[in-house]
Scaffold this motif. Structure first.
Motif, PDB file in Angstrom:
ATOM      1  N   ARG A  12       0.839  -1.211   0.000  1.00 44.79           N
ATOM      2  CA  ARG A  12       0.000   0.000   0.000  1.00 44.79           C
ATOM      3  C   ARG A  12       0.875   1.262   0.000  1.00 44.79           C
ATOM      4  O   ARG A  12       0.551   2.249  -0.663  1.00 44.79           O
ATOM      5  N   THR A  13       1.988   1.225   0.726  1.00 46.71           N
ATOM      6  CA  THR A  13       2.900   2.368   0.762  1.00 46.71           C
ATOM      7  C   THR A  13       3.541   2.591  -0.604  1.00 46.71           C
ATOM      8  O   THR A  13       3.611   3.724  -1.095  1.00 46.71           O
ATOM      9  N   ILE A  14       3.995   1.509  -1.235  1.00 42.58           N
ATOM     10  CA  ILE A  14       4.600   1.627  -2.557  1.00 42.58           C
ATOM     11  C   ILE A  14       3.580   2.151  -3.554  1.00 42.58           C
ATOM     12  O   ILE A  14       3.884   3.025  -4.379  1.00 42.58           O
ATOM     13  N   GLN A  15       2.358   1.645  -3.479  1.00 39.68           N
ATOM     14  CA  GLN A  15       1.302   2.103  -4.374  1.00 39.68           C
ATOM     15  C   GLN A  15       1.035   3.594  -4.186  1.00 39.68           C
ATOM     16  O   GLN A  15       0.907   4.338  -5.165  1.00 39.68           O
ATOM     17  N   ALA A  16       0.968   4.062  -2.963  1.00 40.69           N
ATOM     18  CA  ALA A  16       0.718   5.475  -2.697  1.00 40.69           C
ATOM     19  C   ALA A  16       1.845   6.349  -3.236  1.00 40.69           C
ATOM     20  O   ALA A  16       1.604   7.409  -3.810  1.00 40.69           O
ATOM     21  N   VAL A  17       3.088   5.901  -3.071  1.00 40.65           N
ATOM     22  CA  VAL A  17       4.226   6.684  -3.554  1.00 40.65           C
ATOM     23  C   VAL A  17       4.238   6.731  -5.080  1.00 40.65           C
ATOM     24  O   VAL A  17       4.454   7.792  -5.674  1.00 40.65           O
ATOM     25  N   LEU A  18       3.984   5.603  -5.725  1.00 39.81           N
ATOM     26  CA  LEU A  18       3.982   5.585  -7.186  1.00 39.81           C
ATOM     27  C   LEU A  18       2.858   6.450  -7.748  1.00 39.81           C
ATOM     28  O   LEU A  18       3.051   7.151  -8.739  1.00 39.81           O
ATOM     29  N   TRP A  19       1.681   6.419  -7.130  1.00 39.21           N
ATOM     30  CA  TRP A  19       0.588   7.284  -7.582  1.00 39.21           C
ATOM     31  C   TRP A  19       0.951   8.748  -7.380  1.00 39.21           C
ATOM     32  O   TRP A  19       0.589   9.605  -8.183  1.00 39.21           O
ATOM     33  N   SER A  20       1.673   9.048  -6.326  1.00 40.93           N
ATOM     34  CA  SER A  20       2.062  10.448  -6.104  1.00 40.93           C
ATOM     35  C   SER A  20       3.107  10.892  -7.120  1.00 40.93           C
ATOM     36  O   SER A  20       3.145  12.057  -7.495  1.00 40.93           O
ATOM     37  N   PHE A  21       3.960   9.970  -7.591  1.00 43.34           N
ATOM     38  CA  PHE A  21       4.908  10.311  -8.645  1.00 43.34           C
ATOM     39  C   PHE A  21       4.173  10.663  -9.930  1.00 43.34           C
ATOM     40  O   PHE A  21       4.567  11.570 -10.649  1.00 43.34           O
ATOM     41  N   ALA A  49      12.422   4.868  -4.582  1.00 44.98           N
ATOM     42  CA  ALA A  49      11.795   4.992  -5.898  1.00 44.98           C
ATOM     43  C   ALA A  49      12.471   6.083  -6.728  1.00 44.98           C
ATOM     44  O   ALA A  49      12.708   5.898  -7.927  1.00 44.98           O
ATOM     45  N   ALA A  50      12.786   7.206  -6.114  1.00 44.61           N
ATOM     46  CA  ALA A  50      13.464   8.282  -6.840  1.00 44.61           C
ATOM     47  C   ALA A  50      14.860   7.839  -7.276  1.00 44.61           C
ATOM     48  O   ALA A  50      15.288   8.128  -8.398  1.00 44.61           O
ATOM     49  N   LEU A  51      15.564   7.132  -6.412  1.00 43.01           N
ATOM     50  CA  LEU A  51      16.890   6.627  -6.751  1.00 43.01           C
ATOM     51  C   LEU A  51      16.817   5.643  -7.919  1.00 43.01           C
ATOM     52  O   LEU A  51      17.617   5.719  -8.862  1.00 43.01           O
ATOM     53  N   LEU A  52      15.849   4.727  -7.887  1.00 40.36           N
ATOM     54  CA  LEU A  52      15.677   3.784  -8.986  1.00 40.36           C
ATOM     55  C   LEU A  52      15.317   4.495 -10.286  1.00 40.36           C
ATOM     56  O   LEU A  52      15.786   4.117 -11.361  1.00 40.36           O
ATOM     57  N   VAL A  54      16.169   7.608 -11.176  1.00 43.09           N
ATOM     58  CA  VAL A  54      17.375   8.284 -11.666  1.00 43.09           C
ATOM     59  C   VAL A  54      18.356   7.273 -12.253  1.00 43.09           C
ATOM     60  O   VAL A  54      18.927   7.489 -13.332  1.00 43.09           O
ATOM     61  N   LEU A  55      18.573   6.158 -11.572  1.00 42.88           N
ATOM     62  CA  LEU A  55      19.473   5.135 -12.093  1.00 42.88           C
ATOM     63  C   LEU A  55      18.949   4.552 -13.402  1.00 42.88           C
ATOM     64  O   LEU A  55      19.729   4.254 -14.312  1.00 42.88           O
ATOM     65  N   GLY A  56      17.631   4.400 -13.521  1.00 41.18           N
ATOM     66  CA  GLY A  56      17.041   3.936 -14.772  1.00 41.18           C
ATOM     67  C   GLY A  56      17.268   4.915 -15.904  1.00 41.18           C
ATOM     68  O   GLY A  56      17.568   4.509 -17.035  1.00 41.18           O
ATOM     69  N   LEU A  57      17.126   6.203 -15.616  1.00 39.52           N
ATOM     70  CA  LEU A  57      17.388   7.213 -16.640  1.00 39.52           C
ATOM     71  C   LEU A  57      18.854   7.215 -17.063  1.00 39.52           C
ATOM     72  O   LEU A  57      19.172   7.338 -18.254  1.00 39.52           O
ATOM     73  N   ILE A  58      19.752   7.079 -16.105  1.00 37.33           N
ATOM     74  CA  ILE A  58      21.184   7.029 -16.423  1.00 37.33           C
ATOM     75  C   ILE A  58      21.482   5.810 -17.288  1.00 37.33           C
ATOM     76  O   ILE A  58      22.217   5.900 -18.281  1.00 37.33           O
ATOM     77  N   ALA A  59      20.913   4.661 -16.944  1.00 36.92           N
ATOM     78  CA  ALA A  59      21.129   3.450 -17.733  1.00 36.92           C
ATOM     79  C   ALA A  59      20.564   3.611 -19.142  1.00 36.92           C
ATOM     80  O   ALA A  59      21.191   3.195 -20.127  1.00 36.92           O
ATOM     81  N   LEU A  60      19.402   4.230 -19.267  1.00 38.17           N
ATOM     82  CA  LEU A  60      18.798   4.458 -20.581  1.00 38.17           C
ATOM     83  C   LEU A  60      19.674   5.372 -21.438  1.00 38.17           C
ATOM     84  O   LEU A  60      19.919   5.094 -22.619  1.00 38.17           O
TER      85      LEU A  60
END
Length: 71
Positions: A12-21, A49-52, A54-60
């Protein structure tokens, strides 16, 4: 007087954070999250989530730069 115990789940916490993103939330769901979720869990999940992200963008970007041009 005892403070109410917050019943929370990590999902539920992960879901709330992702919806807020994304920025799409119903006000009623937001109010439920305020009542039930632990603020420290929200901060921790948001940082991860923010770290992941940013790391995803760097990898892309690295993947796109390394690709040979076919022109």
């Amino acid at each position: 007087m005892r403070t109410p115990v917050r019943q929370t789940s990590w999902l539920r916490t992960i879901q709330a954070v992702l919806w807020s993103f994304v920025g799409l939330r119903k006000n009623s769901e937001y109010q439920q999250d305020i009542e039930k979720l632990n603020p420290f869990h929200i901060i921790g999940v948001a940082i991860v989530a923010a770290l992941l992200f940013v790391l995803g963008l760097i990898a892309l970007v690295n993947w796109v730069v390394v690709q040979p041009t076919g022109l």
